[in-house]
Design an enzyme around this catalytic site. Structure first.
Site, PDB file in Angstrom:
ATOM      1  CE  LYS A  39      -3.791   4.581   0.471  1.00 21.15           C
ATOM      2  NZ  LYS A  39      -2.418   4.481   0.972  1.00 21.15           N
ATOM      3  CG  HIS A  87      -4.493   9.499   0.469  1.00 23.00           C
ATOM      4  ND1 HIS A  87      -3.130   9.464   0.353  1.00 23.00           N
ATOM      5  CD2 HIS A  87      -4.745   9.018   1.718  1.00 23.00           C
ATOM      6  CE1 HIS A  87      -2.587   8.973   1.455  1.00 23.00           C
ATOM      7  NE2 HIS A  87      -3.554   8.702   2.301  1.00 23.00           N
ATOM      8  CG  ASP A 117      -1.799   1.208   1.273  1.00 26.04           C
ATOM      9  OD1 ASP A 117      -2.735   1.233   0.451  1.00 26.04           O
ATOM     10  OD2 ASP A 117      -1.570   2.140   2.073  1.00 26.04           O
ATOM     11  CE1 TYR A 166       0.421   7.684   3.055  1.00 26.48           C
ATOM     12  CE2 TYR A 166       0.670   5.453   2.241  1.00 26.48           C
ATOM     13  CZ  TYR A 166      -0.084   6.419   2.872  1.00 26.48           C
ATOM     14  OH  TYR A 166      -1.333   6.100   3.324  1.00 26.48           O
TER      15      TYR A 166
END
Ligand code: NAP
Length: 263
Positions: free
Chosen positions: A99, A132, A64, A69
């Protein structure tokens, strides 16, 4: 994780099969145990690629990620290396999620944002592309928390139409959302041609989301649980799960760690 430890665990996991389930798109099944790639602060470690490669060695196949990130590039590198080393036989064996960040939640930015993510990942498609948050901020910012003065109305129709285009173009095998309430999902379902396959939300023993889980179950939307340990040590989490006395008692009674109970 040290590679010696990884090898030991890998041997003990050799016969473990992670269960999976089909999404409503009926594309590749999603493994029910996934490996999260959000560290806080984002992008603060320089050994992410090695950790992810160890995770593949250990048997993880579902990863994921997110544009926010800063983990797409190391994840892509780990996937390429795993293929080169023969840890996996083909890309098809992996389930990769990423995302769309809030600053790209503008109808005309969605497809280009996924194309950038795919470039970072070095992949031709993701298995799952998620919105997201049901939040839009002005273009260009990739930070959490978002600034209040940057907030804009969320364009459900424009964003979801572009998400549908991502699936139609084959850039994402399935599309979905994250952090959507029942009310927001109702709204999305009323305007969608392709319903969301997944809603990724926080679920842990102290935040069980029963109403949302029942709603998603009825609508055929798979729930992915994030922060199963309560995300201790992050901006968004707390120690409450990992320090819960009740969970400690349960873990002791069944001979598991508290983290295993949480998951
Ligand atoms: N869609 C979203 O908005 C969203 C939001 C949050 C997370 N996520 C996804 O969900 C994934 C997991 O969630 P999360 O990282 O927020 O929270 P989490 O998995 O609940 O907690 C992670 C923290 O738990 C601790 N931990 C991990 N394994 C442990 C173990 N075996 N024993 C004891 N402590 C352990 C670590 O803390 P220490 O490092 O302090 O030991 C780690 O930082 C993320 O990586 C991300 O992919 C998605």
């Amino acid at each position: 994780m040290r590679s010696g430890l990884a090898e030991t665990i890998q041997r003990s996991m050799a016969n473990i099969t992670v269960p999976n389930t089909r999404l409503n798109t009926n594309s590749k099944a999603i493994p029910l145990l996934g490996f999260g790639t959000a560290e806080y602060p984002f992008g603060s470690s320089d050994n992410v690629r090695e950790c992810l490669l160890d995770a593949i060695r250990l048997g993880y196949r579902h990863f994921d990620s997110a544009a926010l990130y800063q983990s797409e590039q190391p994840l892509g590198e780990a996937v390429a290396e795993a293929l080169e080393l023969g840890l996996v036989n083909s890309r098809e064996e992996l389930f990769i999620t990423t995302k769309l960040w809030c600053s790209d939640a503008h109808g005309d930015r969605v497809v280009p944002a996924l194309q950038t993510s795919l470039k970072n990942l070095g992949l031709e498609y993701v298995d799952l592309y998620l919105v997201h948050w049901p939040v839009c901020v002005k273009a260009g910012e990739y930070e959490l928390p978002v600034k209040k003065e940057d907030l804009l109305p969320f364009d459900y129709e424009g964003v979801w139409k572009a998400m549908e285009e991502c699936q139609q173009l084959g850039l994402a095998k399935s599309i979905g959302v994250s952090n959507f309430s029942c009310k927001k999902l109702e709204k999305l379902l009323s305007i969608s041609e392709i319903p969301p396959a997944v809603n990724q939300v926080e679920v842990n023993p102290l935040w069980q989301q029963q109403k949302l889980r029942q709603f998603c179950n009825e609508k055929g939307i798979h729930i992915t649980a994030y922060s199963p340990l309560g995300a201790k040590g992050t901006l968004w989490g707390s120690d409450r799960v990992m320090e819960s006395e009740v969970l400690q008692e349960i873990a002791k009674a069944i001979g598991k760690t508290l983290a295993q109970v949480g998951i």
